[in-house]
Design a protein around this motif. Sequence first.
Motif, PDB file in Angstrom:
ATOM      1  N   PHE A 418      90.024  68.090  54.628  1.00  0.00           N
ATOM      2  CA  PHE A 418      89.498  68.052  55.145  1.00  0.00           C
ATOM      3  C   PHE A 418      88.828  69.424  55.931  1.00  0.00           C
ATOM      4  CE2 PHE A 418      90.219  63.621  54.963  1.00  0.00           C
ATOM      5  CZ  PHE A 418      89.266  63.003  55.491  1.00  0.00           C
ATOM      6  N   VAL A 419      89.410  70.209  55.931  1.00  0.00           N
ATOM      7  CA  VAL A 419      89.294  71.385  56.318  1.00  0.00           C
ATOM      8  C   VAL A 419      88.364  72.255  55.090  1.00  0.00           C
ATOM      9  CG1 VAL A 419      89.939  74.002  57.286  1.00  0.00           C
ATOM     10  CG2 VAL A 419      91.294  72.116  57.026  1.00  0.00           C
ATOM     11  N   GLN A 420      88.181  72.230  53.961  1.00  0.00           N
ATOM     12  CA  GLN A 420      87.665  72.327  52.921  1.00  0.00           C
ATOM     13  C   GLN A 420      85.825  71.766  52.380  1.00  0.00           C
ATOM     14  OE1 GLN A 420      89.763  71.553  48.861  1.00  0.00           O
ATOM     15  NE2 GLN A 420      91.292  73.442  49.856  1.00  0.00           N
ATOM     16  N   CYS A 421      86.246  70.433  53.221  1.00  0.00           N
ATOM     17  CA  CYS A 421      84.783  69.894  53.640  1.00  0.00           C
ATOM     18  C   CYS A 421      83.911  70.669  54.720  1.00  0.00           C
ATOM     19  CB  CYS A 421      85.246  69.259  54.002  1.00  0.00           C
ATOM     20  SG  CYS A 421      85.624  67.444  52.665  1.00  0.00           S
ATOM     21  N   ILE A 422      84.754  70.828  55.596  1.00  0.00           N
ATOM     22  CA  ILE A 422      84.050  71.909  56.917  1.00  0.00           C
ATOM     23  C   ILE A 422      83.809  72.814  55.982  1.00  0.00           C
ATOM     24  CG2 ILE A 422      84.289  72.659  58.835  1.00  0.00           C
ATOM     25  CD1 ILE A 422      86.720  70.749  59.866  1.00  0.00           C
ATOM     26  N   GLU A 423      84.656  74.099  55.161  1.00  0.00           N
ATOM     27  CA  GLU A 423      83.626  74.765  54.891  1.00  0.00           C
ATOM     28  C   GLU A 423      82.477  74.806  53.622  1.00  0.00           C
ATOM     29  OE1 GLU A 423      88.444  77.189  54.919  1.00  0.00           O
ATOM     30  OE2 GLU A 423      87.440  76.009  53.073  1.00  0.00           O
ATOM     31  N   SER A 424      83.034  73.882  52.699  1.00  0.00           N
ATOM     32  CA  SER A 424      82.223  73.233  51.372  1.00  0.00           C
ATOM     33  C   SER A 424      80.365  72.406  52.639  1.00  0.00           C
ATOM     34  CB  SER A 424      82.024  72.643  50.764  1.00  0.00           C
ATOM     35  OG  SER A 424      82.967  71.535  50.483  1.00  0.00           O
ATOM     36  N   GLN A 425      80.575  71.773  53.071  1.00  0.00           N
ATOM     37  CA  GLN A 425      80.154  70.042  53.680  1.00  0.00           C
ATOM     38  C   GLN A 425      79.284  71.167  54.782  1.00  0.00           C
ATOM     39  OE1 GLN A 425      79.098  68.374  51.388  1.00  0.00           O
ATOM     40  NE2 GLN A 425      80.665  69.105  49.706  1.00  0.00           N
ATOM     41  N   GLY A 426      79.771  71.345  55.344  1.00  0.00           N
ATOM     42  CA  GLY A 426      79.077  72.178  56.629  1.00  0.00           C
ATOM     43  C   GLY A 426      80.073  71.448  57.810  1.00  0.00           C
ATOM     44  N   ARG A 427      79.920  72.020  59.302  1.00  0.00           N
ATOM     45  CA  ARG A 427      80.982  71.338  60.540  1.00  0.00           C
ATOM     46  C   ARG A 427      80.331  70.270  60.995  1.00  0.00           C
ATOM     47  NH1 ARG A 427      79.878  77.018  60.766  1.00  0.00           N
ATOM     48  NH2 ARG A 427      78.097  77.166  62.419  1.00  0.00           N
ATOM     49  N   HIS A 428      80.920  69.518  60.720  1.00  0.00           N
ATOM     50  CA  HIS A 428      80.490  67.560  61.044  1.00  0.00           C
ATOM     51  C   HIS A 428      81.454  67.279  61.898  1.00  0.00           C
ATOM     52  CE1 HIS A 428      76.649  67.674  58.419  1.00  0.00           C
ATOM     53  NE2 HIS A 428      77.497  67.932  57.451  1.00  0.00           N
ATOM     54  N   VAL A 429      81.019  66.751  63.306  1.00  0.00           N
ATOM     55  CA  VAL A 429      82.324  66.471  64.072  1.00  0.00           C
ATOM     56  C   VAL A 429      82.979  65.218  63.130  1.00  0.00           C
ATOM     57  CG1 VAL A 429      81.935  64.906  65.997  1.00  0.00           C
ATOM     58  CG2 VAL A 429      81.135  66.929  65.600  1.00  0.00           C
ATOM     59  N   TYR A 431      84.332  65.446  60.420  1.00  0.00           N
ATOM     60  CA  TYR A 431      85.832  65.671  59.317  1.00  0.00           C
ATOM     61  C   TYR A 431      86.718  66.357  60.887  1.00  0.00           C
ATOM     62  CZ  TYR A 431      82.653  66.597  55.752  1.00  0.00           C
ATOM     63  OH  TYR A 431      81.783  65.801  54.890  1.00  0.00           O
ATOM     64  N   LEU A 432      86.578  66.400  62.069  1.00  0.00           N
ATOM     65  CA  LEU A 432      86.547  66.994  62.950  1.00  0.00           C
ATOM     66  C   LEU A 432      87.890  65.866  63.687  1.00  0.00           C
ATOM     67  CD1 LEU A 432      85.193  69.536  65.417  1.00  0.00           C
ATOM     68  CD2 LEU A 432      87.022  70.143  63.147  1.00  0.00           C
ATOM     69  N   LYS A 433      87.325  64.664  63.695  1.00  0.00           N
ATOM     70  CA  LYS A 433      87.831  63.708  64.373  1.00  0.00           C
ATOM     71  C   LYS A 433      88.769  63.454  63.472  1.00  0.00           C
ATOM     72  CE  LYS A 433      83.448  61.734  67.000  1.00  0.00           C
ATOM     73  NZ  LYS A 433      82.840  60.186  67.186  1.00  0.00           N
ATOM     74  N   PHE A 434      88.677  63.228  62.170  1.00  0.00           N
ATOM     75  CA  PHE A 434      90.157  63.024  61.295  1.00  0.00           C
ATOM     76  C   PHE A 434      91.169  63.965  61.719  1.00  0.00           C
ATOM     77  CE2 PHE A 434      92.440  63.941  58.187  1.00  0.00           C
ATOM     78  CZ  PHE A 434      92.978  62.452  57.105  1.00  0.00           C
ATOM     79  N   LEU A 435      90.981  65.064  61.967  1.00  0.00           N
ATOM     80  CA  LEU A 435      92.276  65.748  61.658  1.00  0.00           C
ATOM     81  C   LEU A 435      92.532  65.483  63.802  1.00  0.00           C
ATOM     82  CD1 LEU A 435      90.677  69.510  60.801  1.00  0.00           C
ATOM     83  CD2 LEU A 435      92.510  67.726  59.842  1.00  0.00           C
ATOM     84  N   GLN A 436      91.593  64.870  64.670  1.00  0.00           N
ATOM     85  CA  GLN A 436      92.402  64.442  65.963  1.00  0.00           C
ATOM     86  C   GLN A 436      92.674  63.178  65.759  1.00  0.00           C
ATOM     87  OE1 GLN A 436      89.007  64.337  68.393  1.00  0.00           O
ATOM     88  NE2 GLN A 436      88.389  66.422  68.887  1.00  0.00           N
ATOM     89  N   THR A 437      91.974  62.379  64.777  1.00  0.00           N
ATOM     90  CA  THR A 437      93.163  61.185  64.446  1.00  0.00           C
ATOM     91  C   THR A 437      94.859  61.015  64.292  1.00  0.00           C
ATOM     92  OG1 THR A 437      91.219  59.914  63.990  1.00  0.00           O
ATOM     93  CG2 THR A 437      92.813  59.144  63.420  1.00  0.00           C
ATOM     94  N   ILE A 438      94.853  62.115  63.063  1.00  0.00           N
ATOM     95  CA  ILE A 438      96.224  62.451  62.671  1.00  0.00           C
ATOM     96  C   ILE A 438      97.087  63.307  63.160  1.00  0.00           C
ATOM     97  CG2 ILE A 438      95.204  62.088  60.456  1.00  0.00           C
ATOM     98  CD1 ILE A 438      95.736  64.935  60.199  1.00  0.00           C
TER      99      ILE A 438
END
Length: 1915
Positions: A418-429, A431-438
């Motif tokens: 997911f961190v790599q997705c933020i880097e490659s796919q753009g800063r989408h919320v 991805y951060l919501k998943f990190l908040q979930t875990i």
Amino acid sequence: MGGVMKTIGDMGNVVTHLALATSGVGSRMGGAGDSPLGNTSGTNSAASGASSAGVKKVTSPGASPKKSASTSKKEDTLLMDTKLKIVEILEFILNVRLDYRISCLLSIFKRESDENAQLASEGGSTPGLKQKNVENIWHKAQTIFDESDNRESELDLDGESGCKLLRVLLHLVMHEYPPLVSRSLKLLFQHFSQRQEVLNSFKQVQLLVQDSDVESYKQIKEDLDDLRNLVEKSELWVYKGRSTDAETKKKKKKKKEDDEEASEEKKLPSPMTKQGSAIDLGLGPPLEREQIKNYKNMQQILTRMNKLCVTLSSSGNLSPRRNEQRLLRNMGVHSVVLDLLQIPYDKKEDKRMNELIELAHQFLQNFCLGDRQNQVLLHKDIDLFLTPGLLEAKTICAIFKDNHVLCSEVAEKVIQHFVQCIESQGRHVQYLKFLQTIVKAEGHFIRRSQDMVMQELLNAEEDVLVFYNDKSSFNAFIEMMKTERSKMDLDEGSQLRYHIELVRLLACCTEGKNASTEIKCQSLLPLDDIVNMVDHPDCIPEVKEAYINFLNHCYIDTEVEMKEIYNSHHIWSLFEKSFLVDMSKVATATPDRRTADSLRTGWGQVITKDVYCRALENYVVNCLMTIISTFFQSKFSDQSQTIQSRQPVFVLLLHAVYRVSQGVLGPHRVNVENCIKNLADVAQKHNISIPSELVEQVASMSQRTTSLLSRHVSVWGKRALKQPTLPASGRTDHLVIEQDLNSVVSQLELELRPLVVAELSVLVDILYQPHKIFRKGSEAASTCQRQSGGFISRMIIHCQRLLEDKEEDLCIKVLRLLKDMMADPDYGEKGDQLRAVWLKTYLKENHRKKDVIDPKLKVGLNSRPGDCNIRYVCADKFLRRSGRSMLEVQTNLAEEGAADLVVELVVNSHSSQSIFIEAVELGIALLEGGNSRIQEILHHKLTTNIDKAQKFFKVFFEKMKEAQQEIRMTVTVNTSDLTQRPPEDKDGAPGLVSPEKAVLHGRSAKHGQRNGVVITEERKKDFDAAATATAQSLNAIRAEKTGDEMLMDDEDSNMVKGGMGVGGLLEEEEPKLSPKIAVMDPILRCLQLFCENHNTDMQNLLRQQAGKTVYNLVSETLLFLDCICGSTTGGLGLLGLYINEHNVSLINQALETLTEYCQGPCHENQNCIATHESNGLHIITALILNDINPLAQDKMDLVLELKNSASKLLLAIMESRHDNENAEKILQSMNITQLTAVIASVYNLFIESLPACNDQDQSSELDVVAKAYHQESLEDDEMEEGAPDEDEAVSPKEVGHNIYILCHQLSKHSEELHRLLHNTESATSSEKLQRALLHYGQNTAQIEIARSNRTLEQIVFPIRDVCKHLTAETQQRVRNTAELDKHNSKVTDFFEKFDDMHNEMKWQRKLKRQPVLSAISENMSLWSRLLFLLATTCNLIIAGSFPFDDDPQPGDMVSQQVSLLVWAGVLVALATVIAYPRPLGGYILAGFMVLRLILSQGAEPTLLLLGTINVGLKAIHLVSIMGNKGTFTKNFQQILTDTELIYHVFYLVFCILGIFKPYAYSILMLDVVYREETPYIDTGLMHHKCEQMLDVVYREETLFNVIQSVTRNGWSIVLTAALALILIYLFSIIAFVFFRDDFTMEVTKLVPVEPELPDTCEAGVGEECPPQTTGSVAVSERKYEAEEATEYLCTSLRMCIITTLNHGLRNGGGIGDLLRVHSKNNSLFTGRVVYDMLFFFIIIIIILNLIFGVIIDTFADLRSEKQQKEHVLQNNCFICGLSRSMFDNREVSYETHIEVEHNMWHYLYFYVLVKEKDKTDFTGPESYVYALVQERQLDWFPRMRAMSLDVSEADTETNEARILNAKLDKTQALIENLVGQLAQLKEEMNEQRKRRQRKGLMPTSSLHSFGALDGSLQH
């Protein structure tokens, strides 16, 4: 159904023959009736192993070798594949059988439900099954298994009750075709898990009771079939791009950017609902009609599936439909949807498929909503979703949402993705919501996830962490808030929303007082930036809320004080410039103004005012109130003085909060009121003046809230107590049916639980002897019996293949099966019955009973004659199922390959944690008890294969590292929770505020702020009643939930189970250990067993390996102990904060493992632990010194175990060491220098105020000794110490004893500690401490043993309680009678008596349990003494008064005078006894009483009374003898062979005869001789306790020596007497020949005289005339007359010999005194003189004096021997034999030596210790002595040596060796340093030479010089 099953059973017979037949199936069917394994002659026979290696196929002569080999291989593969198909058919048959049983169960349930419903309708009772109905269902359900032998079962597959099927499966497992073996093993386990699979399947049954359920099922089934069909045929209808030309490629390249933008526009969850469906609108490439139809069908199916999963609630949120979710799961819809997601398609052109994929993801998200089981199912396929995309991110987020288990175990690769997705796919919320979930789930923060997320964020690129810190970016962010605020909620790609979610994520990572993430986040977002952002007037409420939450968790609610926040102006600036302003806006915003249509903000943007006001209000009442309460409740805030200087702002803040409370309604009001109470409490604490009006307003608000709460609680309780009503009309309600089904499932689970275990255990019995399944003599039977290559060996080999094939479940089953082969559980009565039936069916034998023991084992147990104690042999557990000992089973499995399997699985199990755990547990089972053979196998494998050993130890090493990392990441300690714990009510309800402290006391919880309302006692009772009612209501509501719904509600209902009150509702369960930490328990246990029984090779191997990399597991274990006890975070003084009931067993296991590393001893491991750089040694000592609160308050037994293990570890570190290095390190960690001050300040309070001794500076090891002693009552002194119970908790007395021994060992190296231990009368020591030290000192012994290298070692050990039962008489007898050996010591004879004395101790201890028998046996000496006195008294009466006709009359004058004298004696004796109570006085009094009875009643009645008493006393005496000898436990034969017992029985008989015949009492006097000899006769179990030499004869040892003087040299006396007889015979012949006439003697003869009757008699009528007595003697009725005469005594040779013997030996002058005197003129005068003189000199003087001389010399020798013995006893050591003179002028006196160093009884006590102690608990010296004791060797006794005599020489040698070693080490270090410098110089010179050569500047001479230098360095 029966006919169908019969048909399937016939098919099973056919399949059985097919599985065992050859390739020519049709031609061999006729012989299928015989055993299929019997034919071994055919080349193609399956039993001959056509696929086995080494068996070649017969080919035609013309075929080439390559072609024949290829053909053979194909035929083998074809044969195996055919058998594999047959196995599939068998699987189908077993599945049909399972379905049949489930159908039968449902039919039984339906019939019972229908009958009960009919009865309920007729009788008017409540619907639903009763307990009786449920039991009826269980009784009927038992028939579906049908193991009875009386009738043929419908489920018999082969006509032999499964025997043929079992033979087939076992035979198939023996093949070498892995797929076939795996499938066969699965069937084998399935066959022996029939009840388990029925239970599991029945628990998954979902009843379709309602019509809607049936319709849903039909619709799902129809849709699922269509969906599966469409997915399988996706290649036929899914669009695939057709244009491949260059122009199309160019167009695609040109549109690339547009496509990327379009992909970023996927922001809404259901775009087709707003923009229209692509399928409905026909968007995308042109398709055929059939394809469009398939797309449409797929869309409709997925839409219906989504609607089934969730429903829209009244609040607008989605709520799960759990019943439908479960139905979808049971039907496997999710698996088909997962297959749909894997269909390849053109993602850019096929918009229709994109819509289907989005619907599929939406279904999976709804499928997981609120259902943990569905989340777990999808988590198994998590890799499918680890692709970049927002849909995948949403699905993964749904999988992990509110699932604490999954979030805790999230893999690091998922976070990285997911961190790599933020880097490659753009800063989408998203991805951060998943990190908040875990990082937070179910209200619990997850430390491990927080650390991993934070670490990945820091490692990411700068585009991930976007903060607007500098001026330009800050202004840009302000503009962003002005422009994007309105569309922020709709645009997931909004940068403003991304920043807000990022700050929220950082706040979540710091929540829960995570110190590591707090520090990192503070560096990312400083306090200044937070203040600048929040204080800005254009900052929107959403940003403020994110920043303030971050501020709360990162700076305020922390573990460590952040001085920046408490001592600076930042927080007060926020209060004044931001918080007061926002609260004022909320307070002044009236409800009517909030409903205005629009609001133009300061930045010119028109937004809905309602939205803005709601956001602002939410920010104020939730966020601000929380941070204000947290800030002022913090302990750091209390310590700060800034509140005093900020009083005006504080008052304004309180006033603003109160104004907010007046304007806020609904649930948010609670937070505001809570904040007001907290502020009021702070004001009172800091004496802040508050306006009186404000105080009154706060008080009135509190009263209003309390009354409102009271009304709500009352209403809540009344509503909860109402019983739910059930429909009474119509058909039976579906809720009742489902509840009845759950009741039936629970009953089946309860009844089948023991049968399931017993059923699977039969497979273990078959594995013990698999050859019995086959025909005797068959090849299969012989193959199974082979040691190598048998069935078990093949199964073990295949188990390794299972791991490679990723068949983990089957591999785990095999490992557990092997582990069960070394277990012997109890299956209960039902389980044993089931086992008996199955064993009789398969093995044709009866069930083995528990008490059956193998005859071979019996021989082994009794192999050593004369040893009654077989405890040390019985430590090898006997497995009744196998008929062998556990040692034999372990060794057999190891030789079959189980030990190698453990190594292989551990090495290759890096991808499977479960297999690793099972492999380790299998290793534990193999090594249990310290199997040295398996240790040898493992050591050989790990030393011969270095690469394998490297991998093996690397796995353990990495597991330990992971566990330590997990501890640092997950284990948290909140010291403020302990220091500022809220006051507890008397009834134990934490967190409740008492009325006395009703000033707004708030309580902060782990998961948020709680309402701190005032709760009185009445209110608390109302809460309890309401909680109980709620529990009842929830139980009623549970009837509406089935299956998984109940599982989902289990955790929610935990708080009301058992009718908990408020305390139970508020109490939070402490989290258990994570799997990475919990796995350390079996790992440490396995490592401990590696070294069990002090295996030195394994101990060294765990520390040092031969490979390149060394994995020091000893140090790593110590580091793990250091980590789990909190040392890494500075918690040495706060162990109680890190040790809890969840990890205490793991800590204890670590201590035991470290102990096993050191014992033996292993000096290298001891040094490794003692000198390690970690705080491990300090942790170990702290475990002993600290009280470990709060664990000690509730679980004191666990704390005692820790202290016990820690003390044993410290003793192991110092074990068998002759230096003081380790002891000094331990002393340094214990702060012994402060011991005097500690004792003076603490010991007066250590009992009364136990919690006061928490601080390490106020405790010592002596404290713990005293506390452990006084914590256990003194009644444990009589506690039995027979067989120890492993499950029993450790005794506090034992713990204190071990710590005392530790102190004793350390006192040798600390004079101060030595003085404190031995000077118990010191004034500084408390009374309780003195008593404790005195107790342990008296019950602690020490001995010296000689090691194999002839060095002496001192052992200190506790004296076992059984040793106290050794009698003093036995000690005295053994000490006096032990004989010296050739080493001048008595240990040889002493050692031979050890077993007898040990048996006496055990019997005496057993005797203590029987009070009556014990009392009689203890006074056996008294009974013996009284019996002797009574026998003597009776004989005196007989001698003085018999016959009894002459008894004095009572009226005689003499009798009266004697009576008065006797009375006077009685009174005097009585007074003497009263004044001076002595035994002698009592005897005298009894004697006078007997005289009084004789005078008053006569001698005969007195004798009768004394005889009766004598009989009673002798009976009691006999019982006491039998009690002391253990006669009651012997058999009849042993009793008959007991001579002593028979003697006493005859004694009792004569006592009884004495009552009738007084002469019999004379025989009792012979008891004097018996009593004199019995103390020295070995009577078997023990000797007479009464033989204490109490009477005069028995006390006098000289009398016994007199008897011995005759009996010792009896043979010499007999030979001398024989010589005398020969000489007398010769003298008799001479006398008969020459002096026959001289043998004359005057004799008196009695001549009978006839009586003469007188003529007249003056006697009257009836009178007799007196007899005539003159000149005659009356004998009987006849008269005799005396007549003198002379007789010749040598008329014959016989008479001559008799006369010579009789008179010659008895006369002083010999035979001459008897013979006639001759005249000197007689011719025989000279001969007579010579004859008389020779007889006198030879017989009288020489022969008789020879006999007398032998007796006298023997008596003298006995006296000298007695003196010598006394001299040896007084002047020589009993053990070593050293004399008293050896200890002259020594530090240790002779008395101290024999009492302390070489106390003979201490050696006996140590022998008892090693005999009774478990072998696995032995220390190194104990193991050494135990081995020698088993071999009956005495080398461990110190002979002619003592440590105290060698101490000076040893100290000198030790000092010299130490100095020399130090010099050598220093020299070695210098040499190594020099070598390193020379090597470095060489490298530099070579480098310079090469550089010069390259430049061409070096001349030839220089090259030669460098070469010479290089050569010198090499040399």
